[in-house]
Design a protein around this motif. Structure first.
Motif, short mmCIF file in Angstrom:
data_model
loop_
_atom_site.label_atom_id
_atom_site.label_comp_id
_atom_site.label_asym_id
_atom_site.label_seq_id
_atom_site.Cartn_x
_atom_site.Cartn_y
_atom_site.Cartn_z
N GLY A 71 7.76 0.33 -11.58
CA GLY A 71 6.44 -0.20 -11.76
C GLY A 71 5.31 0.60 -12.44
N SER A 82 3.44 -2.93 -8.65
CA SER A 82 4.12 -2.48 -7.62
C SER A 82 5.57 -2.25 -8.02
N CYS A 83 6.19 -1.38 -7.59
CA CYS A 83 7.62 -1.06 -8.02
C CYS A 83 8.45 -1.98 -7.61
N GLY A 116 -0.27 -6.83 -14.36
CA GLY A 116 1.14 -7.08 -13.64
C GLY A 116 1.36 -8.45 -13.36
#
Length: 163
Positions: A71, A82-83, A116
């Motif tokens: 992430g 987010s990962c 993202g």
């Protein structure tokens, strides 16, 4: 129509290779000179929370790794993306290549922006580095890899139909 696309693709590749020598050298030096590095305090703090941390800040973000997923955090250490990715690369010019499932650096690659958001869905077998806003991308079609060109906005400039 296929012949026109093929000729266009060949010309595009020739133009890219003709300018590669100086372009790659200048990219190498510009990245070394302009990439920010995390402060030792933030780097140390992130190393306590994540298994791996890139020391480089690219487009304001740092790639991190936790629980077998990648992430991105901002330079203060706040989680931005987010990962969720099995592979991820540093941001460059506002986008990063990411993969949701990968086996030996091939799989379902796509592009995300610095928020993202997926620019290109994770659907490509591979996406090369972008040069002048386009990249070679390959898809598996009928058990064969086919190549074409995409831009950073997710549009196929040249359809992936070439061996």
């Amino acid at each position: 129509m296929k012949n026109i696309k093929f000729i266009f693709a060949i010309l595009l590749v020739c133009m890219m290779f003709a300018s590669c020598g100086s372009k790659f050298e200048s990219l190498k030096w510009s990245k070394e000179l302009t990439t920010e590095v995390l402060s030792p305090e933030v780097y140390s703090s992130l190393n306590n929370e994540y298994e791996r941390v890139s020391p480089f800040i690219c487009d304001g973000l740092v790639c991190v790794y936790k629980n077998s997923r990648y992430g991105y955090v901002d330079k203060s250490g706040k989680l931005v993306v987010s990962c969720i990715y099995s592979m991820a690369e540093d941001f460059e010019d506002g986008c990063a290549r990411v993969a949701k499932s990968v086996d030996s650096w091939s799989g379902e690659w796509g592009l995300i922006d610095t928020d993202g958001k997926e620019i290109v869905a994770c659907q490509y077998h591979s996406i090369d580095k972008f040069i002048d806003g386009i990249a070679i991308a390959s898809k598996e079609i009928d058990d064969e890899y086919k190549y074409g060109f995409i831009n950073k906005f997710g549009k196929e400039v040249v359809e992936a139909i070439y061996d």
